[in-house]
Scaffold this motif. Structure first.
Motif, PDB file in Angstrom:
ATOM      1  N   GLY A   5      38.033  37.392   3.111  1.00  0.00           N
ATOM      2  CA  GLY A   5      38.627  36.968   1.890  1.00  0.00           C
ATOM      3  C   GLY A   5      37.824  35.784   1.378  1.00  0.00           C
ATOM      4  N   ILE A   6      37.490  35.801  -0.111  1.00  0.00           N
ATOM      5  CA  ILE A   6      36.727  34.709  -0.488  1.00  0.00           C
ATOM      6  C   ILE A   6      37.608  34.135  -1.783  1.00  0.00           C
ATOM      7  CG2 ILE A   6      34.421  33.839  -1.618  1.00  0.00           C
ATOM      8  CD1 ILE A   6      33.334  36.421  -0.430  1.00  0.00           C
ATOM      9  N   GLU A   7      37.914  32.925  -1.668  1.00  0.00           N
ATOM     10  CA  GLU A   7      38.431  32.089  -2.790  1.00  0.00           C
ATOM     11  C   GLU A   7      37.764  30.983  -3.337  1.00  0.00           C
ATOM     12  OE1 GLU A   7      41.135  31.796  -4.720  1.00  0.00           O
ATOM     13  OE2 GLU A   7      40.732  29.612  -5.018  1.00  0.00           O
ATOM     14  N   THR A   8      37.375  30.746  -4.577  1.00  0.00           N
ATOM     15  CA  THR A   8      36.380  30.291  -5.072  1.00  0.00           C
ATOM     16  C   THR A   8      36.857  29.758  -6.668  1.00  0.00           C
ATOM     17  OG1 THR A   8      34.899  31.479  -6.095  1.00  0.00           O
ATOM     18  CG2 THR A   8      34.353  30.711  -3.608  1.00  0.00           C
ATOM     19  N   SER A   9      38.245  29.930  -6.927  1.00  0.00           N
ATOM     20  CA  SER A   9      38.685  29.786  -8.323  1.00  0.00           C
ATOM     21  C   SER A   9      38.714  28.371  -8.743  1.00  0.00           C
ATOM     22  CB  SER A   9      39.915  30.607  -8.313  1.00  0.00           C
ATOM     23  OG  SER A   9      41.031  29.770  -7.811  1.00  0.00           O
ATOM     24  N   CYS A  10      38.531  27.566  -7.917  1.00  0.00           N
ATOM     25  CA  CYS A  10      38.820  26.059  -8.540  1.00  0.00           C
ATOM     26  C   CYS A  10      37.941  24.953  -7.744  1.00  0.00           C
ATOM     27  CB  CYS A  10      40.295  25.592  -8.728  1.00  0.00           C
ATOM     28  SG  CYS A  10      40.512  24.105  -9.542  1.00  0.00           S
ATOM     29  N   GLY A  81      40.049  36.152 -10.761  1.00  0.00           N
ATOM     30  CA  GLY A  81      40.727  35.236 -11.735  1.00  0.00           C
ATOM     31  C   GLY A  81      41.959  35.168 -11.550  1.00  0.00           C
ATOM     32  N   PRO A  82      42.749  34.169 -12.270  1.00  0.00           N
ATOM     33  CA  PRO A  82      42.186  33.572 -13.257  1.00  0.00           C
ATOM     34  C   PRO A  82      41.629  32.068 -12.432  1.00  0.00           C
ATOM     35  CG  PRO A  82      44.698  33.182 -13.330  1.00  0.00           C
ATOM     36  CD  PRO A  82      44.205  34.459 -12.268  1.00  0.00           C
ATOM     37  N   HIS A 110      43.684  39.245  -8.007  1.00  0.00           N
ATOM     38  CA  HIS A 110      44.013  38.120  -8.754  1.00  0.00           C
ATOM     39  C   HIS A 110      44.718  36.861  -7.958  1.00  0.00           C
ATOM     40  CE1 HIS A 110      46.873  36.292 -11.720  1.00  0.00           C
ATOM     41  NE2 HIS A 110      46.661  37.206 -12.593  1.00  0.00           N
ATOM     42  N   HIS A 111      44.443  35.923  -8.569  1.00  0.00           N
ATOM     43  CA  HIS A 111      44.641  34.561  -7.778  1.00  0.00           C
ATOM     44  C   HIS A 111      46.168  34.363  -7.194  1.00  0.00           C
ATOM     45  CE1 HIS A 111      43.912  30.296  -6.305  1.00  0.00           C
ATOM     46  NE2 HIS A 111      45.026  30.021  -6.835  1.00  0.00           N
ATOM     47  N   MET A 112      46.911  34.614  -8.550  1.00  0.00           N
ATOM     48  CA  MET A 112      48.270  34.410  -8.275  1.00  0.00           C
ATOM     49  C   MET A 112      48.985  35.472  -7.525  1.00  0.00           C
ATOM     50  SD  MET A 112      48.575  31.660  -9.725  1.00  0.00           S
ATOM     51  CE  MET A 112      50.081  31.289  -9.631  1.00  0.00           C
ATOM     52  N   GLU A 113      48.554  36.602  -7.319  1.00  0.00           N
ATOM     53  CA  GLU A 113      48.919  37.779  -6.329  1.00  0.00           C
ATOM     54  C   GLU A 113      48.756  37.258  -4.987  1.00  0.00           C
ATOM     55  OE1 GLU A 113      47.016  41.425  -6.073  1.00  0.00           O
ATOM     56  OE2 GLU A 113      49.083  42.463  -5.771  1.00  0.00           O
ATOM     57  N   PRO A 327      38.493  34.454 -16.446  1.00  0.00           N
ATOM     58  CA  PRO A 327      39.045  33.084 -16.395  1.00  0.00           C
ATOM     59  C   PRO A 327      40.745  33.153 -16.707  1.00  0.00           C
ATOM     60  CG  PRO A 327      37.172  33.268 -17.828  1.00  0.00           C
ATOM     61  CD  PRO A 327      37.238  34.631 -16.925  1.00  0.00           C
ATOM     62  N   ARG A 328      40.947  34.221 -17.572  1.00  0.00           N
ATOM     63  CA  ARG A 328      42.118  34.102 -18.284  1.00  0.00           C
ATOM     64  C   ARG A 328      42.558  35.602 -17.840  1.00  0.00           C
ATOM     65  NH1 ARG A 328      44.604  30.718 -21.630  1.00  0.00           N
ATOM     66  NH2 ARG A 328      43.310  29.019 -21.942  1.00  0.00           N
ATOM     67  N   TRP A 329      43.920  35.838 -17.005  1.00  0.00           N
ATOM     68  CA  TRP A 329      43.838  37.096 -16.764  1.00  0.00           C
ATOM     69  C   TRP A 329      45.652  37.302 -16.217  1.00  0.00           C
ATOM     70  CZ3 TRP A 329      41.942  39.315 -11.112  1.00  0.00           C
ATOM     71  CH2 TRP A 329      42.475  40.683 -10.910  1.00  0.00           C
ATOM     72  N   PRO A 330      46.322  37.962 -16.899  1.00  0.00           N
ATOM     73  CA  PRO A 330      47.715  38.003 -16.652  1.00  0.00           C
ATOM     74  C   PRO A 330      47.882  39.078 -15.596  1.00  0.00           C
ATOM     75  CG  PRO A 330      47.299  39.019 -19.048  1.00  0.00           C
ATOM     76  CD  PRO A 330      45.974  38.464 -18.437  1.00  0.00           C
ATOM     77  N   MET A 331      48.788  38.544 -14.762  1.00  0.00           N
ATOM     78  CA  MET A 331      48.951  39.310 -13.480  1.00  0.00           C
ATOM     79  C   MET A 331      49.727  40.533 -13.685  1.00  0.00           C
ATOM     80  SD  MET A 331      50.485  37.754  -9.953  1.00  0.00           S
ATOM     81  CE  MET A 331      52.027  37.820 -10.487  1.00  0.00           C
TER      82      MET A 331
END
Ligand code: KG4
Ligand code: ZN
Length: 331
Positions: A5-10, A81-82, A110-113, A327-331
């Protein structure tokens, strides 16, 4: 199935390896907090460059920690994203390319998922269905979760996210970036009921939130109050109480309206001690249950992306060869 897993959103580079049979095998996190501190907030270009520097070394570190090599991996998940577009592109380029080179599937998550599923990494994970309160720096949402991928948005902030309100109010109070946790620490020293902040949008039906007014209320309160340490702590306390109360009121409403008893709380603000205590108390009072990620997985991390990606891959999904950031992505 073992998924990187790779997280680099912020402003955090988070890398992890999740095994669908054995659980989390390793995770590494590099926080850019110091890099952005002088600027009082995240500078997107600096964030992207630091992700470029840190992502590959952290992947090597995560593999070493898990005593694995690249050949042991079955998939790569990256946050699609987002988030900040440049920061996302770093993770997407590296993740998608490594998967291509290693001849394994890749999946954009999806980051929020990721946040929403983070409590699944704990020992006593929630069963479906449940209500999720997602409270981060960019989002405040109530979501009905029936299964992985089956999400219904019940309500969200019409302006600032809860974490954003914490950060902006902290800035007004002269606290350094990142303000949210600092404001929460200051609130611990505050006395009860010294100031009365509003509980926005709780006097009308619905599950939406609005937090930008609280920041303005804080600005006005600060301007007319004395400038001593105890007063500042009292204001911080009143602000935090208002945010937490508002979140609890809306969670109660969401559970009542859906008839569900399980609540999941995730995202950076779910690390807030007062919020955790109040939600524990409230869910106990209705014979329900609340589930949080461990503190280090409340804020951004690679473990939640590895987990969410593994579930998606198991369900037969995968991303094609295009390198995409949303960058903008509704879940
Ligand atoms: O989930 P996250 O790491 O990043 C986003 O996806 O936005 O959340 C970061 C947010 C920031 O606004 C930060 O101030 C807030 O979470 N936060 C807190 C606490 N810890 C982090 N807010 C209140 N109390 C805390 N203890
Ligand atoms: Zn986040």
């Amino acid at each position: 199935m073992r998924v990187l897993g790779i997280e680099t959103s912020c402003d955090e580079t988070g890398i992890a390896i999740f095994d669908t049979e054995r659980g989390l095998l390793s995770h590494c996190l590099y926080s850019q907090v110091k890099l952005h501190a002088d600027y009082g907030g995240v500078v997107p270009e600096l964030a992207s460059r630091d992700h470029v520097r840190k992502t590959l070394p952290l992947i090597e570190q995560a593999l070493a920690k898990a005593k694995l090599s690249a050949q042991d991996l079955d998939g790569v998940a990256y946050t699609m994203g987002p988030g900040l577009v440049g920061a996302l592109l770093v993770g997407a380029c590296i993740g998608r390319s490594l998967a291509y080179g290693w001849k394994i599937p890749a999946i954009g998550v999806h980051h929020m998922e990721g946040h929403l599923l983070a409590p699944m990494l704990e020992e006593n994970p929630p069963a479906f269905p449940f209500i999720a309160l997602l409270v981060s720096g960019g989002h405040t949402q109530l979501v009905r979760v029936d299964a992985i991928g089956h999400y219904e948005l019940l309500g969200e902030s019409v302006d600032d996210a809860a974490g954003e309100a914490f950060d902006k109010t902290a800035k007004l109070m002269g606290l350094d970036y990142p303000g949210g946790p600092r404001l929460a620490a200051l609130a611990e020293q505050g006395r009860d009921q010294q100031y009365q902040f509003p509980r926005p949008m709780t006097d009308r039906p619905g599950l939406d939130f609005s937090f930008s007014g609280l920041k303005t209320f804080a600005a006005n309160t600060i301007a007319s109050a004395a400038d001593d340490a105890q007063t500042r702590a009292d204001i911080a306390r009143a602000f935090q109480d208002a945010v937490v109360d508002t979140l609890v009121i809306k969670c109660r409403r969401a559970l009542q309206e859906t008839g569900l008893k399980r609540l999941v709380v995730a995202g950076g603000v779910s690390a807030n001690k007062h919020l955790r205590e109040q939600l524990e108390q409230f869910t106990q009072s209705i014979g329900g249950q609340v589930f949080f990620p461990r503190s280090e997985f409340c804020t951004d991390n690679g473990a939640m992306i590895a987990y969410a990606g593994a579930q998606r891959l198991l369900a037969g999904e995968q991303s094609d060869l295009a390198i995409i950031a949303r960058p903008r992505w509704p879940m």
